[in-house]
Scaffold this motif. Sequence first.
Motif, mmCIF file in Angstrom:
data_model
loop_
_atom_site.group_PDB
_atom_site.id
_atom_site.type_symbol
_atom_site.label_atom_id
_atom_site.label_comp_id
_atom_site.label_asym_id
_atom_site.label_seq_id
_atom_site.Cartn_x
_atom_site.Cartn_y
_atom_site.Cartn_z
ATOM 1 N N THR A 1 -12.259 15.059 -27.501
ATOM 2 C CA THR A 1 -10.926 15.223 -28.331
ATOM 3 C C THR A 1 -11.182 15.976 -29.565
ATOM 4 O O THR A 1 -10.611 16.818 -30.255
ATOM 5 C CB THR A 1 -10.155 13.900 -28.360
ATOM 6 O OG1 THR A 1 -9.740 13.826 -26.919
ATOM 7 C CG2 THR A 1 -8.581 14.384 -29.112
ATOM 8 N N ARG B 1 -6.091 17.592 -19.464
ATOM 9 C CA ARG B 1 -7.275 17.950 -20.094
ATOM 10 C C ARG B 1 -8.475 18.611 -19.332
ATOM 11 O O ARG B 1 -9.751 18.514 -19.926
ATOM 12 C CB ARG B 1 -7.848 16.738 -20.932
ATOM 13 C CG ARG B 1 -6.698 16.357 -21.896
ATOM 14 C CD ARG B 1 -7.383 14.978 -22.609
ATOM 15 N NE ARG B 1 -6.518 14.417 -23.594
ATOM 16 C CZ ARG B 1 -6.421 14.930 -24.618
ATOM 17 N NH1 ARG B 1 -7.132 16.010 -25.323
ATOM 18 N NH2 ARG B 1 -5.520 14.225 -25.927
ATOM 19 N N ALA C 1 -4.547 21.878 -24.513
ATOM 20 C CA ALA C 1 -4.488 22.997 -23.310
ATOM 21 C C ALA C 1 -4.874 24.385 -23.905
ATOM 22 O O ALA C 1 -5.418 25.024 -23.125
ATOM 23 C CB ALA C 1 -3.136 23.010 -23.231
ATOM 24 N N GLU C 2 -5.181 24.521 -25.332
ATOM 25 C CA GLU C 2 -5.664 25.772 -25.961
ATOM 26 C C GLU C 2 -7.174 25.996 -25.531
ATOM 27 O O GLU C 2 -7.752 26.984 -25.562
ATOM 28 C CB GLU C 2 -5.486 25.880 -27.481
ATOM 29 C CG GLU C 2 -4.056 25.938 -27.542
ATOM 30 C CD GLU C 2 -3.222 27.290 -27.336
ATOM 31 O OE1 GLU C 2 -3.822 28.132 -26.978
ATOM 32 O OE2 GLU C 2 -1.706 26.976 -27.252
ATOM 33 N N ASP D 1 -4.420 21.600 -29.903
ATOM 34 C CA ASP D 1 -3.863 21.556 -28.452
ATOM 35 C C ASP D 1 -4.814 21.496 -27.446
ATOM 36 O O ASP D 1 -5.669 22.674 -27.567
ATOM 37 C CB ASP D 1 -2.847 22.646 -28.478
ATOM 38 C CG ASP D 1 -1.840 22.390 -27.084
ATOM 39 O OD1 ASP D 1 -2.471 21.326 -26.260
ATOM 40 O OD2 ASP D 1 -0.957 22.946 -26.857
ATOM 41 N N ARG E 1 2.121 24.320 -19.529
ATOM 42 C CA ARG E 1 1.228 23.987 -20.739
ATOM 43 C C ARG E 1 1.084 22.398 -20.747
ATOM 44 O O ARG E 1 0.040 22.005 -21.126
ATOM 45 C CB ARG E 1 1.798 24.418 -22.012
ATOM 46 C CG ARG E 1 1.079 24.021 -23.177
ATOM 47 C CD ARG E 1 1.592 24.636 -24.556
ATOM 48 N NE ARG E 1 0.866 24.413 -25.522
ATOM 49 C CZ ARG E 1 0.997 25.016 -26.754
ATOM 50 N NH1 ARG E 1 1.882 25.987 -26.760
ATOM 51 N NH2 ARG E 1 0.485 24.831 -27.865
ATOM 52 N N SER E 2 2.263 21.707 -20.341
ATOM 53 C CA SER E 2 1.979 20.369 -20.472
ATOM 54 C C SER E 2 1.129 19.934 -19.507
ATOM 55 O O SER E 2 0.558 18.835 -19.573
ATOM 56 C CB SER E 2 3.639 19.654 -20.382
ATOM 57 O OG SER E 2 4.012 19.943 -18.973
ATOM 58 N N GLN F 1 -2.293 20.087 -20.683
ATOM 59 C CA GLN F 1 -2.468 18.995 -21.991
ATOM 60 C C GLN F 1 -2.830 17.858 -21.230
ATOM 61 O O GLN F 1 -3.419 17.006 -21.784
ATOM 62 C CB GLN F 1 -1.132 18.937 -22.864
ATOM 63 C CG GLN F 1 -1.012 20.095 -23.552
ATOM 64 C CD GLN F 1 0.576 20.018 -24.380
ATOM 65 O OE1 GLN F 1 1.493 19.503 -23.777
ATOM 66 N NE2 GLN F 1 0.500 20.534 -25.560
#
Length: 313
Positions: free
Chosen positions: A86, A178, A98-99, A96, A171-172, A175
């Motif tokens: 992280t 991961r 997800a990015e 983010d 996207r969620s 996220q």
Amino acid sequence: MSDHDLHPTRPRALSEAPAAAAPNMGMGVPSFVQHHGIARALVQTFQEAIGAQIALRGALTQEEFTRAFDLMMDNWPRTLPLFARTCRGCQDGRTDPAESVTLELPPGTEEGRRRDFVTRLMYSSVTQKVPEIADPVTGNVFPRVIVPGLQANLTALFYDKEWEAMNADARSIFQLTRAEREEEVWPRVSRHPTLPVLTHALFVRVMLRFKQFHFQRQSFMRRMTTAVNARTFSFADEHFELIFEALFGHLREEIRTELGRARMDVRYGDETSGHLLRIFDAFDTLRKQRAVPVRTMGGAVKPPATVALARRR
């Protein structure tokens, strides 16, 4: 130190956490170690703050409560890699998770779809079920070469606002899982308590756009051949069948039983299962027709397309 402290020899978390972190600043200590220390202090603080109340109300004995938090603190090193991943993203300038997802896509196409999470999710399903086939002449690899065409098709099926809502849901998913590579997405989704429903909802919405199956198949083929360079790769009907089955095949299991169909209708709207069944029927009919050998002029028998594709492999 109050009379309610559970560990008399342990420093108070809030008062000691900044002092413990201060000597490490600027001395080469990885940031994820500092962040982990903060998280550990928060857990200890929670223990100290709520311990007295639980003991007073009698919901748990003091010993049981202390044992639970001791177990939590004993296992904290297991979470260290998660903090490392992280905070590594924070050091790289990404806020983010997800990015940071990296999908194996054709060269030159990743940047344009960096925020297109719907295409990335759909493509991850394709890569899980369609084996890669490399062209010995051009070096192109199927299914990677179809990504621009897949994106063109998916975005064309929905209005802008619909696409934005779907993209936010996709996207969620990235996220929460991961996942850093496409092969990691689906195993993590399957282990999550709620993500399978959200993930399947996106695929259901896309598949429902094929209610007029033959018309949409032709549109899909047209957009695909426009987006993919025909001189280096020829997208044919057999490729469409592979992609369609890879995208939506998992939905067959959900509507195979009466209970599954009822659950599908409750989750995604009335008649959803009926629409999906009719789409699958049209797809299966097309596939059966293509599998039948074609008799050409002069009596010669042309092998079905599925056999021809296998021979080219």
